[in-house]
Each structure stands twice: as structure tokens, then as C-alpha cells.
Design a protein around this motif. Structure first.
Motif, PDB file in Angstrom:
ATOM      1  N   THR A 174      -1.167  -3.218   3.024  1.00 25.91           N
ATOM      2  CA  THR A 174      -0.319  -3.978   3.932  1.00 25.91           C
ATOM      3  C   THR A 174       0.713  -3.034   4.545  1.00 25.91           C
ATOM      4  N   GLU A 179       1.510   0.949  -5.771  1.00 23.87           N
ATOM      5  CA  GLU A 179       0.088   1.198  -5.962  1.00 23.87           C
ATOM      6  C   GLU A 179      -0.251   2.616  -5.503  1.00 23.87           C
ATOM      7  N   GLU A 222       4.987  -2.118   1.548  1.00 17.60           N
ATOM      8  CA  GLU A 222       4.784  -2.140   0.110  1.00 17.60           C
ATOM      9  C   GLU A 222       5.950  -1.394  -0.536  1.00 17.60           C
ATOM     10  N   ASP A 223       6.027  -1.450  -1.852  1.00 16.35           N
ATOM     11  CA  ASP A 223       6.984  -0.624  -2.574  1.00 16.35           C
ATOM     12  C   ASP A 223       6.486   0.825  -2.569  1.00 16.35           C
TER      13      ASP A 223
END
Length: 255
Positions: A179, A3, A182-183
Motif C-alpha cells: 500500500t 513488513e 505503511e510503517d
């Protein structure tokens, strides 16, 4: 899924990052001979309560841990380097202490780590700590828009190899924002020009960590604390950064 964050969202992460950096600076000042690890944990817990923030570690229960984690900061001593559980231990002269803090403020996360030497520093330990700091600086410099994750990873590995340290790739950096994890994954070793492209809006935690004489790790019976497999000293440095059109911005430093 990766994101990308808007400028407004990065600004909110910056607020969290400044708080994380401030608390870590307070811990650095407090880490002295005779200070108990539980005192440092209590300080972080109170600062988080005062700020109305949330610890990302409290109740954290990933697949690799024996959760839930019931502390607000990771404190790792000497051969421990990651996920150290605070316990009843008074710091001693020459101890190497890594402090890793991740906090959520109003839904936005920042994560940072720093390693200090308590009292008298062994030159070999000081060199190790400095190597992680140099690697972090090199990795951030490589985090330019248009580059790739592999450029960051290769920069970290290059510093490690220049200093004669091996690189463990089981644990590394990561995306974050809404969070703590994350990626994408940000390995501490990789090939330049490979991996996920660095685009404006990408927010990642970069965290080089090395042990003096091994790249292998073991986990304590507590299910969390990760140590060098041969008992050698360790060090860890970490910042949260944002990729912007003008280059990388460090979010976890005091204003």
C-alpha cells in the motif's frame, strides 16, 4: 507493523518505480508556461490507463483529507507543497511546481515527487529546490543497513539548517510496498542512532520538503492542498528506496 520485502518483491516494486520515474520525467518536460494543470493530470491518467496500473491517489481518503481524492497526481504550485489538487490553472513564468505521483502495478507501489521551476527561475526558489534535492541525496546516503530511521531524519534536518530553512514534522516519509502508506514513519527531523533499525528488505519513501521562511502549514478549503502558512515558496523531492545488504537502492528512477 513493518513488513520487510523479499528480493523478488523489491524487484516488483522496481518495475512500478521505473514507471513512476518515467511519468514524472514526462511531466517535467511538459511543465511549461501556458500549460494547464489539468493537462498534466490528463496525461498521467492516460499513462496509468495504458499501463494497466492503478493510481494510489484516486479515492484516497485519509483522516487528514477531505476525501475522496479524485485525481491521479498531486500538483502543488508556489506556496502549495503537498496534496495539491489539480485545477484549472495555466502555469506562469517563475511558478514553482511540485508533482507527486504514487502508483500501484500488480499489487506493488512506488511513490516519488519532484519540483520544477517554470520558465525563469528566481535564484531563491532555485536554491530552495536544490536544497530538497541535496537533503534527499543525504538522506539516501544515510539509509545504510545497520543505521536507524533517525539517521535519515537527521541528515534531512542538517541540510535544511545549513541552508537556513526550518523543518516541519507534521508530514514526512513513510514505509510503502503493498500500500502507499505503511510503517515506519520517516520524519524530516530526528536524532542520529534513534528509531527503527534499517534492515535489508525495508522499503520506504523519503521526502524532504521545505518552505523558504516558515515551518508552519495551512490547509486550503478544498481539504487537501497544504501550503506554507506565510505564503512563501515551497519545494519537495521524494524517492522510494529499498534497504539492501549492499546499501540503499533507489527504486523510482529510470533504468
Amino acid at each position: 507493523m513493518v513488513e520487510l520485502k523479499t528480493a523478488a518483491e523489491i524487484a516488483r516494486m522496481r518495475v512500478t518505480g521505473e514507471f513512476v520515474a518515467t511519468v514524472l520525467a514526462e511531466l517535467r518536460a511538459k511543465a511549461a508556461i501556458g500549460v494547464n494543470l489539468l493537462e498534466l493530470e490528463a496525461h498521467v491518467r492516460e499513462r496509468i490507463r495504458e499501463r494497466g496500473a492503478t493510481s494510489c491517489y484516486w479515492d484516497y481518503a485519509p483522516s487528514f483529507g477531505r476525501g475522496p481524492f479524485r485525481n491521479t497526481v498531486c500538483l502543488s504550485v508556489n506556496d502549495a507543497v503537498l496534496h495539491g489538487l489539480p485545477f484549472d490553472y495555466d502555469l506562469r513564468d517563475g511558478d514553482v511546481l511540485t508533482m507527486d505521483l504514487a502508483v500501484d502495478i500488480d499489487g506493488w507501489v512506488a511513490d516519488s515527487a519532484t519540483t520544477v521551476i517554470v520558465g525563469t527561475a528566481d535564484p531563491a526558489d532555485a536554491r530552495l529546490v536544490r536544497a530538497t534535492e541535496i537533503a534527499l541525496d543525504a538522506a539516501i546516503s544515510a539509509a545504510q543497513p545497520g543505521n536507524r530511521i533517525g539517521d535519515i531524519s537527521a541528515a534531512i534536518a542538517g541540510v535544511a539548517h545549513d541552508h537556513g530553512y526550518r523543518v516541519n514534522t507534521e508530514f514526512g516519509g513513510h514505509g510503502l510496498g503493498r500500500t502507499m502508506h505503511e510503517d515506519p514513519h520517516v520524519s524530516n527531523s530526528g536524532r542520529p542512532g534513534r528509531g527503527y533499525p534499517l534492515r535489508p528488505g525495508l522499503t520506504i519513501a523519503i521526502e524532504p520538503w521545505f518552505a523558504r521562511t516558515t515551518d508552519r502549514v495551512i490547509t486550503d478549503p478544498d481539504g487537501w492542498t497544504i501550503r506554507s502558512a506565510d505564503g512563501s515558496r515551497t519545494a519537495h523531492s521524494e524517492h522510494t528506496i529499498a534497504i539492501t545488504a549492499d546499501g540503499p537502492e533507489i527504486l523510482t528512477r529510470t533504468a
